[in-house]
Scaffold this active site. Structure first.
Site, PDB file in Angstrom:
ATOM      1  NE  ARG A 124      -3.393   2.344   2.858  1.00 22.33           N
ATOM      2  CZ  ARG A 124      -3.141   3.165   3.884  1.00 22.33           C
ATOM      3  NH1 ARG A 124      -2.223   2.869   4.769  1.00 22.33           N
ATOM      4  NH2 ARG A 124      -3.821   4.280   4.033  1.00 22.33           N
ATOM      5  CD  GLU A 168      -1.358   3.748   8.228  1.00 21.21           C
ATOM      6  OE1 GLU A 168      -1.062   4.187   9.367  1.00 21.21           O
ATOM      7  OE2 GLU A 168      -1.583   4.479   7.256  1.00 21.21           O
ATOM      8  CD  GLU A 218      -4.625   7.338  10.175  1.00 21.13           C
ATOM      9  OE1 GLU A 218      -4.121   8.410  10.570  1.00 21.13           O
ATOM     10  OE2 GLU A 218      -4.245   6.231  10.595  1.00 21.13           O
ATOM     11  CG  HIS A 230      -1.076   8.787   3.676  1.00 22.28           C
ATOM     12  ND1 HIS A 230      -1.187   7.426   3.898  1.00 22.28           N
ATOM     13  CD2 HIS A 230      -0.703   9.300   4.862  1.00 22.28           C
ATOM     14  CE1 HIS A 230      -0.880   7.139   5.158  1.00 22.28           C
ATOM     15  NE2 HIS A 230      -0.583   8.261   5.771  1.00 22.28           N
ATOM     16  CE1 TYR A 236       0.474   2.611  13.709  1.00 25.33           C
ATOM     17  CE2 TYR A 236      -1.500   3.683  12.896  1.00 25.33           C
ATOM     18  CZ  TYR A 236      -0.258   3.125  12.666  1.00 25.33           C
ATOM     19  OH  TYR A 236       0.248   3.076  11.392  1.00 25.33           O
ATOM     20  CG  ASN A 265      -4.787   3.100   8.994  1.00 17.70           C
ATOM     21  OD1 ASN A 265      -4.853   2.104   8.271  1.00 17.70           O
ATOM     22  ND2 ASN A 265      -4.402   4.282   8.537  1.00 17.70           N
TER      23      ASN A 265
HETATM   24  C1  FCB Z   1      -0.983   6.963  10.907  1.00 16.27           C
HETATM   25  C2  FCB Z   1      -0.624   7.500   9.553  1.00 16.27           C
HETATM   26  C3  FCB Z   1       0.715   7.020   9.025  1.00 16.27           C
HETATM   27  C4  FCB Z   1       1.750   6.924  10.125  1.00 16.27           C
HETATM   28  C5  FCB Z   1       1.214   6.188  11.323  1.00 16.27           C
HETATM   29  C6  FCB Z   1       2.200   6.030  12.444  1.00 16.27           C
HETATM   30  O1  FCB Z   1      -1.863   7.823  11.523  1.00 16.27           O
HETATM   31  O2  FCB Z   1      -1.605   7.148   8.610  1.00 16.27           O
HETATM   32  O3  FCB Z   1       1.103   7.870   7.982  1.00 16.27           O
HETATM   33  O4  FCB Z   1       2.244   8.161  10.427  1.00 16.27           O
HETATM   34  O5  FCB Z   1       0.079   6.833  11.808  1.00 16.27           O
END
Ligand code: FCB
Length: 475
Positions: free
Chosen positions: A87, A373, A176, A131, A309, A307
């Protein structure tokens, strides 16, 4: 307790379904460099990163990983890892240097070559149209707070599709939109660095409109599969007022609406949730939302990119002003997270990924999911032997994959998993200090070195699963 100790993976082997997509992700401004090559125009990130105090250590994306000139070698690395899918994002300012009008063929040529190199290596190209690198000329005319930007984006989508649509079958429109709108126009920690609640809600709506319009453009060319990528997170109440009817639960519900449902509901259910409408109406009005927009935004998608985290923690705190990234969240505090934390200070909570996936399949059934992600920054260093041992990242990825696998077992329609990121890169406001890559980049020489996690991931891919003991694959 170290991150590795904290993420004690269960001991079992897990296997993913046949055809599960394994990959890695990057974004144009974070890796390409070549900021002025071949007619590329300036983007909001060029301007922002040159503004003193906005990016750590004054770093910019001018050179980044020099991927623009080294893409063939980088595709070679991807092949070495056995990636099934890659990607990447297309830089709008390479394709239309000032955001509208005829295409810049030299800018498109780069993606043409990249796509061909990927296909030759047997890797599926997954192109993201946006992006965050908005052409500066469009920001000068109001950026995402202007409705017209969504229409310019649709034109740009058509231009890219015309050039790449014969070979790219997997697309993402916008990456995002919450971050682009609320960090770009609300808190101002990302480009273009504006700080207005009203602007942030307007930007969010126009990004969603841009998404819907571009889905139509991609479909017009017969694009095979179109997705949108959202940053999603469980929002967890953590103050003294927990319990289903407690004030923390109300706080969590509000922030969930602002962070998650503001995007999920219009795309997958046809309209904004009530708390978002109330906040936007109170903070400048809803004039920017027009009849017919809801239908455009709800244009069906084939795949939802997730995505993930970390979770977001909240607590009811009467009298607290709204966090600028969450306008409308007066009375809500965002308490710090407990360790283990990544180098970004983000808590490591693999089960949060499972929660997101299970919730999506329950509340928004019918749309297949792909993790576009997931990954972590740690303080990676090259050892004396030249290797880059990164056990924390291996433990992080292992634990998140197990959580994703458990979600699959409870019925989530998950089709693939892409690591953020293929290689260390420009981490936005954090600059180059935060390393997320499977591949280490020595910025002084541009040498790439596979971290231990890259070898581990290669084994996971070839094995279509994780071995017992959390070691991954055959190693
Ligand atoms: C996300 C972004 C990516 C990267 C990660 C750590 O929010 O999409 O570009 O910076 O975080």
């Amino acid at each position: 307790m170290t991150a590795t100790e904290a993420i004690t993976a269960t001991d079992r082997r897990v296997t993913f379904p046949p055809g599960f997509l394994w990959g890695a992700a990057t974004a144009a401004y974070q890796i390409e460099g070549a900021a002025r090559d071949d007619g590329r125009g300036p983007s909001v990130w060029d301007t922002f990163s040159r503004t003193p105090g906005k990016v750590a250590d004054g770093h910019t994306g001018d050179v980044a990983c020099d991927h623009y000139h080294r893409f063939r070698d980088d595709v070679g690395l991807m092949a070495e890892l056995g990636l099934g899918v890659y990607r990447f994002s297309v830089a709008w300012p390479r394709v239309q240097p000032d955001g509208s009008g005829p295409a810049n063929p030299r800018g498109l040529d780069f993606y043409d070559r990249l796509v061909d190199a990927l296909l030759n290596a047997g890797i599926v190209p997954y192109a993201t149209l946006y992006h965050w690198d908005l052409p500066q000329a469009l920001e000068d005319r109001g950026g995402w707070t202007e409705r017209d930007t969504a229409f310019r984006f649709a034109d740009y989508a058509a231009v890219v599709r015309e050039r790449l649509g014969d070979r790219v079958e997997l697309w993402s429109t916008v990456n995002e939109p919450w971050v682009a709108a609320f960090l770009g126009y609300g808190s101002g920690v990302h480009a273009p660095g504006r700080t207005s609640a009203h602007d942030a809600f307007r930007a969010a709506h126009h990004l969603l409109l841009a998404h819907g319009l571009s889905v139509r453009e991609l479909r017009a060319g017969g694009a095979a599969r179109v997705s949108l990528t959202l940053n999603l997170a469980p929002v967890v109440g953590r103050g003294g007022g927990a319990g289903p009817a407690g004030p923390d639960t109300a706080a969590a519900d509000l922030v969930d609406a602002l962070l998650n449902r503001q995007f999920l509901d219009p795309v997958l259910r046809g309209g904004y949730p009530e708390p978002v409408l109330a906040a936007a109406a109170r903070l400048g009005g809803l004039d920017h939302v027009r009849d017919g927009d809801a239908a455009v935004i709800a244009e069906p998608i084939d795949l939802l990119g997730v995505n993930y985290y970390n979770p977001t923690y909240v607590a009811a705190a009467p009298g607290t002003p709204a966090d600028p990234a969450f306008p409308g969240s007066e009375g809500v505090a965002f308490p710090p997270a407990d360790p283990p934390l990544t180098a970004m200070g983000w808590p490591i909570v693999p089960d949060g990924l499972g929660e997101v996936l299970v919730r999506l399949s329950r509340d928004y059934p019918g749309v297949p999911l792909i993790i576009t992600e997931n990954g972590a920054a740690f303080e990676d260093e090259r050892g004396p032997d030249g290797r880059v041992p990164d056990p924390c990242r291996i433990a992080y990825l292992d634990a998140h994959l197990r959580a994703a696998h458990a979600a699959l077992a409870s019925g989530a329609d998950l089709r693939g998993y892409l690591v953020w990121s293929l290689m260390d890169n420009f981490e936005w406001a954090e600059g180059y200090g935060k390393r997320f890559g499977l591949v280490y980049v020595d910025y002084a020489t541009q040498r790439r070195v596979l971290k231990d996690s890259a070898r581990w991931f290669r084994d996971v891919i070839s094995d279509n699963g994780i071995a017992a003991n959390g070691t991954g694959g055959h190693t």
